[in-house]
Design an enzyme around this catalytic site. Structure first.
Site, PDB file in Angstrom:
ATOM      1  N   GLY A  40       0.683  -1.075  -0.050  1.00 13.05           N
ATOM      2  CA  GLY A  40       0.063   0.000   0.043  1.00 13.05           C
ATOM      3  C   GLY A  40       0.934   1.266  -0.080  1.00 13.05           C
TER       4      GLY A  40
ATOM      5  N   GLY B 295      -0.393   4.490   0.223  1.00 10.04           N
ATOM      6  CA  GLY B 295      -1.210   5.640   0.731  1.00 10.04           C
ATOM      7  C   GLY B 295      -0.284   6.288   1.940  1.00 10.04           C
ATOM      8  CG  PHE B 296      -1.944   9.894   3.736  1.00  9.27           C
ATOM      9  CD1 PHE B 296      -1.000  11.043   2.950  1.00  9.27           C
ATOM     10  CD2 PHE B 296      -2.926   9.946   3.665  1.00  9.27           C
ATOM     11  CE1 PHE B 296      -1.463  12.116   2.481  1.00  9.27           C
ATOM     12  CE2 PHE B 296      -3.854  11.059   2.834  1.00  9.27           C
ATOM     13  CZ  PHE B 296      -2.996  12.114   2.454  1.00  9.27           C
TER      14      PHE B 296
ATOM     15  CB  VAL C 128      -1.674  -8.049  -2.252  1.00 10.48           C
ATOM     16  CG1 VAL C 128      -1.386  -9.042  -1.299  1.00 10.48           C
ATOM     17  CG2 VAL C 128      -0.353  -7.298  -2.322  1.00 10.48           C
TER      18      VAL C 128
ATOM     19  CD  GLU D 296     -12.886  18.428   3.243  1.00 16.56           C
ATOM     20  OE1 GLU D 296     -12.669  17.144   2.408  1.00 16.56           O
ATOM     21  OE2 GLU D 296     -12.004  18.560   3.871  1.00 16.56           O
TER      22      GLU D 296
ATOM     23  CG  ASP E 175      -7.875   4.914   6.889  1.00 18.08           C
ATOM     24  OD1 ASP E 175      -7.678   5.695   7.897  1.00 18.08           O
ATOM     25  OD2 ASP E 175      -8.165   5.455   5.841  1.00 18.08           O
TER      26      ASP E 175
END
Length: 318
Positions: A10, A12-13, A78, A168, A298
């Site tokens: 992954g 991501g962040f 994966v 938002e 997450d």
């Protein structure tokens, strides 16, 4: 040089920050992601509403690690983890590891409703944000020649979920309605455009302070957004939003920002599975039932005395 291999799944962040922290270390690091870029998810709503181009929030993973001597990138999906063998199977082959870190993040949760999954628009990736943008612009083009009933449905935008993403997005759509779209579509009467933000709980931004919740609602309503709390969406067929209680809203667009679920990988111990499709971890992020597999971001479910139901996932951080 340390020959121990750390595989991170992954980009991501969480995964990217870990890879950057290990860049230049003595470990051999392999970062696996199915996409060749990191996307800055907090600004996806700006891409969806044409405020930013996709390139402004997407950063090629290989470019980030130019010149690195110990971090490698593989683009693959994966398929399975094989803990007994210390291997992970992917569409690009099998990779061995000494330590495995799962940073697979989360995806949209439609709570098992197949109609919502088919007809509502999620916004978790750059591709999905682009799809929303194209859908919105296509609706405005169609509204130019539609009859009154069809035009009303085309100009009605329902956003489900009053967390940060929904708030938002509702605000950005309102800005488009007021300042951008009238210039692009001067023939259209945008006073007929409706933006509805539906939230099942009593407040929007429920994970934040009461002041934040109250102020954001006032701000959205001043911008013309119809904010409805204690409102649960029961179904959607692409034409009509069915609400719990029996009422309905005709709309050609429903954007789903009402929940997320973890992206688990097959092969983990059964005792690591918890609600929300997340992975149970210790205070050191070690996956339950394993000795050398960790989960971060997450997808990780870490209960603590302060957060007995685990730390909140993005985008529900206060």
């Amino acid at each position: 040089m340390n020959n121990q291999q750390i595989v991170i799944i992954g980009g991501g962040f969480a995964g990217l920050n870990l890879a950057r922290a290990l860049n230049g270390s003595s470990y051999q690091v392999l970062l696996i992601d199915q996409f060749n870029h990191h996307q800055f998810q907090p600004l996806l709503y700006q891409v969806a509403t044409a405020g930013l181009e996709p390139a402004n929030i997407s950063f090629p993973l290989r470019n980030i690690f130019h010149g690195s001597k110990n971090v490698r990138i593989r683009l693959a999906e994966v398929l399975q983890i094989r803990p007994a063998e210390n291997k992970v199977s992917t569409t690009a082959g099998d990779f061995g590891y000494d330590y495995l870190v799962l940073a697979t993040g989360a995806n949209t949760n439609f709570f098992g409703n197949k109609n919502l999954e088919s007809f509502a628009l999620p916004m978790k990736t750059t591709g999905e944000a682009i799809e929303i943008r194209q859908h919105i612009l296509k609706n405005f083009e169609a509204a130019l020649t539609a009859d009154d009933d069809e035009k009303k449905a085309l100009l009605t935008y329902v956003i489900v979920g009053g967390g940060p993403t929904g708030v938002e997005l509702a605000g950005a759509l309102s800005e488009m309605k007021r300042h951008v779209l009238p210039k692009d579509f001067p023939e259209t009467d945008f006073s007929a455009m409706r933006i509805l933000l539906l939230e099942g709980s009593p407040t929007i931004l429920g994970a934040m302070s009461e002041a934040s919740s109250t102020t954001s609602r006032q701000y959205l309503e001043q911008m013309g957004v119809e904010v409805r709390t204690d409102t649960i969406v029961k179904d959607y067929d692409g034409e009509t939003v069915q609400l719990q209680g029996g009422s309905a809203i005709r709309a050609k667009t429903v954007i789903w920002a009402a929940g997320i679920k973890g992206n688990r990988v097959e092969g983990l111990p059964a005792e690591s599975a918890v609600r929300g499709n997340r992975i149970l971890v210790s205070r050191t992020n070690l996956v339950a039932g394993t000795a050398n597999i960790f989960a971060v971001g997450d997808v990780a479910y870490m209960p603590t005395p302060k957060y007995p139901d685990s730390h909140p996932q993005w985008p529900t951080w206060p």
